[in-house]
Write an enzyme that holds these catalytic residues in place. Structure first.
Site, PDB file in Angstrom:
ATOM      1  N   LYS A 112       0.834  -1.207   0.000  1.00  0.00           N
ATOM      2  CA  LYS A 112       0.000   0.000   0.000  1.00  0.00           C
ATOM      3  C   LYS A 112       0.871   1.261   0.000  1.00  0.00           C
ATOM      4  CE  LYS A 112      -4.582  -0.709   0.502  1.00  0.00           C
ATOM      5  NZ  LYS A 112      -5.200  -1.302  -0.546  1.00  0.00           N
ATOM      6  N   LYS A 192      -3.188 -11.111  -8.972  1.00  0.00           N
ATOM      7  CA  LYS A 192      -4.346 -11.505  -8.183  1.00  0.00           C
ATOM      8  C   LYS A 192      -5.563 -10.680  -8.602  1.00  0.00           C
ATOM      9  CE  LYS A 192      -5.258  -9.661  -4.201  1.00  0.00           C
ATOM     10  NZ  LYS A 192      -5.420  -9.186  -2.833  1.00  0.00           N
ATOM     11  N   LYS A 195      -9.897  -5.338  -7.128  1.00  0.00           N
ATOM     12  CA  LYS A 195     -10.609  -4.133  -7.600  1.00  0.00           C
ATOM     13  C   LYS A 195      -9.638  -3.084  -8.110  1.00  0.00           C
ATOM     14  CE  LYS A 195     -12.484  -4.173  -3.655  1.00  0.00           C
ATOM     15  NZ  LYS A 195     -13.169  -4.829  -2.579  1.00  0.00           N
TER      16      LYS A 195
HETATM   17  P1  TYM Z   1     -10.848  -7.989   1.471  1.00  0.00           P
HETATM   18  O1  TYM Z   1     -12.081  -7.200   1.565  1.00  0.00           O
HETATM   19  O2  TYM Z   1      -9.680  -7.433   0.748  1.00  0.00           O
HETATM   20  O3  TYM Z   1     -11.125  -9.386   0.847  1.00  0.00           O
HETATM   21  C1  TYM Z   1     -12.128 -10.217   1.395  1.00  0.00           C
HETATM   22  C2  TYM Z   1     -11.793 -11.680   1.219  1.00  0.00           C
HETATM   23  O4  TYM Z   1     -11.620 -11.992  -0.168  1.00  0.00           O
HETATM   24  C3  TYM Z   1     -10.386 -12.669  -0.335  1.00  0.00           C
HETATM   25  N1  TYM Z   1      -9.832 -12.344  -1.674  1.00  0.00           N
HETATM   26  C4  TYM Z   1      -9.409 -13.272  -2.544  1.00  0.00           C
HETATM   27  N2  TYM Z   1      -9.375 -14.614  -2.472  1.00  0.00           N
HETATM   28  C5  TYM Z   1      -8.886 -15.270  -3.553  1.00  0.00           C
HETATM   29  N3  TYM Z   1      -8.441 -14.660  -4.683  1.00  0.00           N
HETATM   30  C6  TYM Z   1      -8.464 -13.313  -4.792  1.00  0.00           C
HETATM   31  N4  TYM Z   1      -8.044 -12.737  -5.912  1.00  0.00           N
HETATM   32  C7  TYM Z   1      -8.953 -12.543  -3.682  1.00  0.00           C
HETATM   33  N5  TYM Z   1      -9.126 -11.228  -3.462  1.00  0.00           N
HETATM   34  C8  TYM Z   1      -9.675 -11.114  -2.212  1.00  0.00           C
HETATM   35  C9  TYM Z   1      -9.495 -12.140   0.768  1.00  0.00           C
HETATM   36  O5  TYM Z   1      -8.422 -13.027   1.024  1.00  0.00           O
HETATM   37  C10 TYM Z   1     -10.464 -12.060   1.918  1.00  0.00           C
HETATM   38  O6  TYM Z   1     -10.619 -13.314   2.549  1.00  0.00           O
HETATM   39  N6  TYM Z   1      -8.361  -7.900   5.709  1.00  0.00           N
HETATM   40  C11 TYM Z   1      -9.510  -8.530   5.114  1.00  0.00           C
HETATM   41  C12 TYM Z   1     -10.811  -8.193   5.792  1.00  0.00           C
HETATM   42  C13 TYM Z   1     -10.856  -8.542   7.245  1.00  0.00           C
HETATM   43  C14 TYM Z   1     -10.895  -9.846   7.800  1.00  0.00           C
HETATM   44  C15 TYM Z   1     -10.945  -9.656   9.202  1.00  0.00           C
HETATM   45  C16 TYM Z   1     -10.880 -11.106   7.233  1.00  0.00           C
HETATM   46  C17 TYM Z   1     -10.902  -7.661   8.290  1.00  0.00           C
HETATM   47  N7  TYM Z   1     -10.952  -8.343   9.458  1.00  0.00           N
HETATM   48  C18 TYM Z   1     -10.960 -10.764  10.055  1.00  0.00           C
HETATM   49  C19 TYM Z   1     -10.906 -12.191   8.106  1.00  0.00           C
HETATM   50  C20 TYM Z   1     -10.949 -12.021   9.488  1.00  0.00           C
HETATM   51  C21 TYM Z   1      -9.550  -8.005   3.683  1.00  0.00           C
HETATM   52  O7  TYM Z   1      -8.840  -7.157   3.283  1.00  0.00           O
HETATM   53  O8  TYM Z   1     -10.466  -8.498   2.934  1.00  0.00           O
END
Ligand code: TYM
Length: 329
Positions: A112, A192, A195
């Site tokens: 980031k 990957k 968005k």
């Molecule tokens: P976020 O919103 O970026 O993504 C949500 C979930 O989607 C998965 N993901 C993917 N999995 C496979 N291939 C991809 N290309 C891909 N892009 C996104 C992410 O691995 C995630 O599981 N930090 C987390 C949100 C969060 C969270 C938590 C998750 C906050 N607190 C506690 C678990 C437990 C996040 O950025 O998600």
């Protein structure tokens, strides 16, 4: 009694099939064995610049997507992170155990900083601590996520261990649970699905949008003409087949590609059919839920109450272990 675990998604834009395969799809299968908490993590979404006017719709949208995918509010808790203040309360406590140097080495943070230099807030720096609080507040032993979240889980285990050795055994060290699509590549076949890279298939894409996206998606770069044999192992379309198509279709496409028996157009047609089969019902159900926003808000309010009851208990225990003055009468 079924154990709890927490997992969540940021309401930071349209949900894509990486979010679905990496997280949501796994959640559904765990609802019988566990009593999960599925969060819409809005406090994480505000760690980068965002448009406040769009946030309420994004929260509704995420909730509708969870419900459409099969999150059952009878078996699970569906909630908004900022509705349960214990999340930030525990994050503060964990902050006091976190060395700053450890946070600055977390790869997602370093990425980031590279992407948006000059826009690094304390919130962004602290992101993994809030995530650890989300997970530990419910004493999660497992956390279903995509592969990109592994560094955050490693950090969560470390901080749990540190709390336990400092103040006494309180938290389990949670393990990540990765599904079949734990690292879904984007349509560019290189990075990957994300968005911010504009390489996504969204859960609300129409059939026509899906058709266009698959038609122009990258395949084996060495296969220039229909008659050239290709290599499915380096073809992104084939990596999608491995997730969406039947075993029989996978072997037909792999064999056909290697012998130039079928062309990319046919291979993509089969994939598109399977993708539409998965995405169209999700899209339609999501729209049905979105037509009743009051119902969604009720589910979220009820979820916040239920989550808070669990969160309060953990915080009570944490306060006691830490020698903080009891606050309950
Ligand atoms: P976020 O919103 O970026 O993504 C949500 C979930 O989607 C998965 N993901 C993917 N999995 C496979 N291939 C991809 N290309 C891909 N892009 C996104 C992410 O691995 C995630 O599981 N930090 C987390 C949100 C969060 C969270 C938590 C998750 C906050 N607190 C506690 C678990 C437990 C996040 O950025 O998600």
């Amino acid at each position: 009694m079924r154990k709890h675990f927490f997992s969540g998604i940021q309401p930071s834009g349209r949900l894509h099939i990486g979010n679905y395969l990496g997280a949501i799809k796994q959640w559904i299968g765990l609802q019988d064995q566990y009593a999960p908490i599925f969060g819409i993590v809005d406090y994480h979404a505000i760690t980068v610049p965002y448009e406040p006017g769009r946030m309420p719709m994004r929260v509704l949208d995420a909730a509708a997507a969870y419900l459409a995918a099969g999150v059952d509010p009878e078996k699970s808790i569906l909630m908004v992170q900022s509705h349960v203040p214990e999340h930030t309360e525990l994050a503060w406590v964990l902050n006091c155990l976190t060395p700053m140097g450890r946070l600055s080495r977390i790869p997602t943070f370093k990425d980031k900083v590279r992407q948006t230099p000059g826009q690094v807030s304390m919130g962004l720096f602290d992101y993994p601590v809030l995530m650890a609080a989300d997970i530990l507040l419910y004493k999660s032993e497992i956390v279903p996520v995509g592969e990109d979240q592994i560094p955050h889980l490693e950090f969560t285990r470390e901080i749990a261990r540190k709390f336990n050795t400092t103040f006494g055994d309180t938290f389990p060290e949670p393990a990540e649970v990765l599904g079949k699509g734990a690292k879904l590549l984007g349509l560019d076949g290189e990075f990957k699905m994300s968005k911010s890279l504009d390489n996504c298939i969204y859960l609300d894409d129409t059939d026509e949008e899906l058709r266009k996206k698959i038609a122009t998606a990258k395949t084996d770069p060495a296969r220039k003409r229909r008659d050239d044999p290709g290599d499915p192992d380096i073809c992104n379309i084939f990596s999608y087949h491995k997730i969406f198509s039947t075993e029989e279709e996978q072997s037909r496409c792999a064999e056909g590609c290697r012998t130039a028996g079928i062309g990319c157009v046919e291979c993509k047609r089969i994939l598109l059919e399977r993708m539409i089969e998965m995405i169209a019902p999700l899209r339609e159900k999501r729209e049905e839920y979105l037509a009743e926003p009051d119902h969604i808000m009720e589910v979220l309010a009820d979820g916040a109450d239920r989550a808070r009851a669990i969160a309060r208990e953990t915080m009570g225990e944490v306060r006691e272990r830490m020698g903080l003055a009891p606050r309950e009468r």
